[in-house]
Design a protein around this motif. Structure first.
Motif, mmCIF file in Angstrom:
data_model
loop_
_atom_site.group_PDB
_atom_site.id
_atom_site.type_symbol
_atom_site.label_atom_id
_atom_site.label_comp_id
_atom_site.label_asym_id
_atom_site.label_seq_id
_atom_site.Cartn_x
_atom_site.Cartn_y
_atom_site.Cartn_z
ATOM 1 N N MET A 1 -92.347 8.209 -129.518
ATOM 2 C CA MET A 1 -91.841 7.383 -130.437
ATOM 3 C C MET A 1 -92.704 7.043 -131.539
ATOM 4 S SD MET A 1 -90.008 3.679 -129.419
ATOM 5 C CE MET A 1 -88.974 4.147 -128.181
ATOM 6 N N ARG A 2 -92.175 7.029 -132.948
ATOM 7 C CA ARG A 2 -92.874 6.845 -134.045
ATOM 8 C C ARG A 2 -93.319 5.490 -134.304
ATOM 9 N NH1 ARG A 2 -88.543 8.231 -137.364
ATOM 10 N NH2 ARG A 2 -89.520 6.813 -138.706
ATOM 11 N N LYS A 3 -94.389 5.131 -135.064
ATOM 12 C CA LYS A 3 -94.844 3.780 -135.070
ATOM 13 C C LYS A 3 -93.784 2.980 -135.638
ATOM 14 C CE LYS A 3 -98.385 1.002 -136.933
ATOM 15 N NZ LYS A 3 -99.327 0.753 -138.250
ATOM 16 N N ASP A 4 -93.028 3.368 -136.701
ATOM 17 C CA ASP A 4 -91.861 2.451 -137.091
ATOM 18 C C ASP A 4 -90.957 2.240 -135.891
ATOM 19 O OD1 ASP A 4 -90.929 1.086 -139.529
ATOM 20 O OD2 ASP A 4 -89.307 2.432 -139.167
ATOM 21 N N GLU A 5 -90.538 3.371 -135.119
ATOM 22 C CA GLU A 5 -89.451 3.102 -134.106
ATOM 23 C C GLU A 5 -90.305 1.950 -132.952
ATOM 24 O OE1 GLU A 5 -88.849 6.777 -132.789
ATOM 25 O OE2 GLU A 5 -87.418 7.163 -134.476
ATOM 26 N N ASN A 6 -91.393 2.388 -132.662
ATOM 27 C CA ASN A 6 -92.156 1.295 -131.953
ATOM 28 C C ASN A 6 -92.335 -0.106 -132.408
ATOM 29 O OD1 ASN A 6 -92.994 3.332 -129.690
ATOM 30 N ND2 ASN A 6 -95.034 3.632 -130.858
ATOM 31 N N THR A 7 -92.589 -0.263 -133.608
ATOM 32 C CA THR A 7 -92.433 -1.760 -134.155
ATOM 33 C C THR A 7 -90.992 -2.216 -133.932
ATOM 34 O OG1 THR A 7 -94.231 -1.056 -135.325
ATOM 35 C CG2 THR A 7 -92.762 -3.141 -136.044
ATOM 36 N N ARG A 8 -89.850 -1.291 -134.291
ATOM 37 C CA ARG A 8 -88.731 -1.984 -134.144
ATOM 38 C C ARG A 8 -88.224 -2.469 -132.892
ATOM 39 N NH1 ARG A 8 -83.701 -1.772 -137.362
ATOM 40 N NH2 ARG A 8 -82.067 -1.418 -136.031
ATOM 41 N N GLN A 9 -88.903 -1.488 -131.824
ATOM 42 C CA GLN A 9 -88.495 -2.077 -130.373
ATOM 43 C C GLN A 9 -89.182 -3.091 -130.058
ATOM 44 O OE1 GLN A 9 -86.275 -0.403 -128.622
ATOM 45 N NE2 GLN A 9 -86.556 -1.150 -126.819
ATOM 46 N N HIS A 10 -90.484 -3.391 -130.666
ATOM 47 C CA HIS A 10 -91.178 -4.719 -130.185
ATOM 48 C C HIS A 10 -90.485 -5.840 -130.774
ATOM 49 C CE1 HIS A 10 -94.663 -7.221 -129.938
ATOM 50 N NE2 HIS A 10 -94.576 -7.256 -131.186
ATOM 51 N N ILE A 43 -90.925 -7.598 -140.543
ATOM 52 C CA ILE A 43 -89.521 -7.857 -139.961
ATOM 53 C C ILE A 43 -88.264 -7.204 -140.617
ATOM 54 C CG2 ILE A 43 -87.633 -9.737 -138.871
ATOM 55 C CD1 ILE A 43 -90.271 -9.400 -137.247
ATOM 56 N N TYR A 44 -88.211 -7.680 -142.096
ATOM 57 C CA TYR A 44 -87.152 -7.360 -142.918
ATOM 58 C C TYR A 44 -87.224 -5.648 -143.485
ATOM 59 C CZ TYR A 44 -85.442 -12.068 -143.049
ATOM 60 O OH TYR A 44 -84.853 -13.192 -142.817
ATOM 61 N N ARG A 45 -88.364 -5.042 -143.260
ATOM 62 C CA ARG A 45 -88.365 -3.592 -143.430
ATOM 63 C C ARG A 45 -87.435 -2.755 -142.564
ATOM 64 N NH1 ARG A 45 -93.556 -4.424 -145.100
ATOM 65 N NH2 ARG A 45 -94.773 -4.031 -143.091
ATOM 66 N N ARG A 46 -87.288 -3.467 -141.313
ATOM 67 C CA ARG A 46 -86.646 -2.883 -140.096
ATOM 68 C C ARG A 46 -85.300 -3.185 -139.878
ATOM 69 N NH1 ARG A 46 -92.072 -3.092 -139.998
ATOM 70 N NH2 ARG A 46 -92.887 -1.076 -139.625
#
Length: 197
Positions: A1-10, A43-46
């Protein structure tokens, strides 16, 4: 999972816990920021808004709950044991709920109304999925002749799910999980009346 996807899941996971404890209306973007440790921009980037987070957080919480239910069912043999296993996932909603904050279906169903129709529709779909799960267990019980063929599957499954969710509510309200145990006790008695002799 890419970092951006990890952050979104978090964000989704932490928001699911937050909404399940404080409710959607009672949770602000600032609460999400504090729960995730991210900035407002992070938050708002995702996500475009809190509504989008709420829908995905509810979906995630529902997946977690369904995984627990499926696991419990797979470890049970008879239809009655499978129904009891579904209930047992909620055996201690006060101290050990399936998801932090309690049952996401119950919490969202109580809170959702016409002000957030998308979330209400998701809660309704989750309720129907829970009903379908119980109906499937009952139908299988009839097919393998554990239960009599005259069981009213729709009525009984509605009663089981409604009783379980009501007992979770009563337990969380009174801070005493005995209510789930009471419902399980009575459901076992009821289900035994449908056993094919």
């Amino acid at each position: 999972m890419r970092k951006d996807e990890n952050t979104r899941q978090h964000i989704i996971i932490k928001s699911a816990e937050l909404f399940n404890q404080k409710g959607y209306a009672g949770s602000s973007i600032q609460d999400i920021i504090e729960a995730t440790g991210l900035t407002k921009g992070g938050i708002y980037r995702r996500f475009s808004n809190k509504d989008e987070i709420a829908v995905e957080a509810f979906e995630y919480a529902g997946q977690v709950l369904m995984e627990q239910l499926s696991s419990a069912i797979n470890n049970a043999d008879t239809a009655i044991d499978k129904i009891m296993a579904v209930c047992n996932v909620h055996i201690d909603p006060v101290n050990n709920p399936p998801i932090k904050g309690g049952c996401p279906l119950l919490n969202t169903a109580v809170e959702s109304d016409d002000t957030f129709p998308i979330l209400r529709d998701r809660a309704l779909a989750a309720y129907e999925e829970m009903l379908s799960l119980v109906q499937g267990i009952l139908k299988h019980g009839i097919a393998v002749e554990e239960f009599r063929s005259d069981v009213d599957v729709d009525s009984l499954s509605s009663f089981i799910v409604s009783s379980l969710e009501g007992s979770v509510m009563a337990s969380r309200l009174s801070r005493d999980s005995k209510h789930v145990g009471f419902v399980m006790q009575q459901l076992r008695v009821l289900l035994n009346t449908y056993i094919k002799i």
